[in-house]
Scaffold this motif. Structure first.
Motif, short mmCIF file in Angstrom:
data_model
loop_
_atom_site.label_atom_id
_atom_site.label_comp_id
_atom_site.label_asym_id
_atom_site.label_seq_id
_atom_site.Cartn_x
_atom_site.Cartn_y
_atom_site.Cartn_z
N ASN A 14 79.48 24.75 48.15
CA ASN A 14 80.16 26.08 48.11
C ASN A 14 79.35 27.39 47.73
O ASN A 14 78.52 27.17 46.68
CB ASN A 14 81.49 26.02 47.14
N SER B 218 84.99 33.04 47.66
CA SER B 218 84.19 32.06 47.97
C SER B 218 84.31 31.32 49.41
O SER B 218 85.28 32.06 50.13
CB SER B 218 85.11 30.64 47.19
N ARG C 293 82.20 27.94 52.25
CA ARG C 293 81.22 27.21 52.53
C ARG C 293 80.01 27.54 52.87
O ARG C 293 79.65 28.61 53.43
CB ARG C 293 81.83 25.91 53.44
#
Length: 318
Positions: A143, A156, A158
């Motif tokens: 992340n 946030s 990936r």
């Protein structure tokens, strides 16, 4: 924040115009996160390196405090000048002031507020709206946790959702500034969000040699991050922590103006030392701004899930 305040922040540069621009240059210099491009180079702006996390400052952290220092100083001086003209000078002159004179004094006072407000507002906004920005690369969870360039709030995503590239950031009589950027794109290719990380590269000229040096430098620093995320933290050499939020004035000056970092020419060191001495009053103002920014800026408030994932100790604290 109203539209006028938003325009003020765009005009003075707190909101950078290119924050939602995925330029042609950036498209041509987008990194393949699966493929090694060069030898990795240790990042220059590290807050923490532990718990499978690499925490890098925003690309312009070096300049943090510029609006705080110059905005506060400039706004205060301008307001003081107009208040002197409107309130103190008439009293000292002991001249009777009529209606027209009174209106003129009120006009001076309004002018003072008009010219000083953008500077004072930009100082407050850098400290309390923009605040501290950094990016957390978690090599275990894959992340990326970042403070947005768009609204300065924690986000946030990936690792493989990001588009990473080299981006032009700013230009002046001193040269050109390029940074490492991460973009989150919409389905139509437009930019949804963005963030920068690690130190900027200052390119003093636009020659082919200088441009290739810039591309090589930023590519090598991204390669360090890429290998951490793709191959694990053990695939690269340990990195020393270089940043903190309680610097002394000397440490703030050294980070803000590192001098001839990377240069070994004696002439360069001598010339740089002379220039820095001549500009000491101006340098001092910005150093003090960076010093107070680190101590009093707004810190991002991360969700508890992010804190649990990364470990509370990796987040920059005072």
């Amino acid at each position: 924040m109203n539209k006028v305040q938003h325009k003020i922040l765009e005009a003075v540069g707190v909101y950078r115009h290119g924050r939602l621009t995925y330029s042609t240059f950036s498209r041509e210099h987008t990194f393949d996160i699966k493929q090694a491009q060069t030898t990795p180079e240790v990042p220059a702006s590290v807050f923490a390196r532990r718990n499978n996390c690499l925490v890098l400052a925003n690309a312009w952290f070096r300049e943090s405090g510029m609006y705080l220092s110059w905005g506060t100083l400039g706004g205060t001086v301008l307001l003081a000048i107009f208040m002197y003209l409107a309130l103190i000078m008439p009293w000292l002159s002991e001249v009777e002031i009529g209606v027209s004179g009174g209106l003129l004094l009120v006009f001076f006072l309004i002018l003072g507020i008009f010219f000083s407000y953008p500077l004072l507002f930009s100082a407050k906004s850098e400290l309390k709206l923009q605040g501290l920005r950094y990016v957390i690369f978690n090599t275990h969870s894959k992340n990326v946790h970042f403070v947005s360039d768009v609204d300065f709030q924690p986000r946030s995503c990936r690792w493989d959702e990001c588009t990473f590239c080299i981006a032009y950031s700013a230009g002046s009589i001193e040269g050109y500034y390029y940074v490492l950027k991460g973009y989150l794109l919409n389905e139509d290719g437009s930019v949804k969000d963005s963030f920068s990380f690690d130190d900027y590269h200052h390119m003093t000229s636009n020659s082919d040699k200088a441009r290739q040096s810039m591309i090589g430098d930023l590519s090598a620093r991204f390669e360090y991050v890429r290998r951490c995320m793709e191959e694990g933290g053990d695939s690269v050499e340990p990195v020393p922590v270089s940043l903190g939020l309680k610097p002394s004035l000397g440490e703030a000056a050294e980070y803000l103006f590192p001098g001839a970092r990377g240069s070994t020419r004696l002439t360069f060191h001598i010339v740089y030392s002379i220039i820095r001495t001549l500009l000491l009053p101006f340098v001092g103002v910005q150093v003090v701004g960076h010093y107070f920014f680190c101590r009093y800026c707004r810190l991002p408030q991360w969700p508890q899930a992010v804190i649990d994932e990364c470990g509370e100790e990796i987040f920059p604290k005072r």
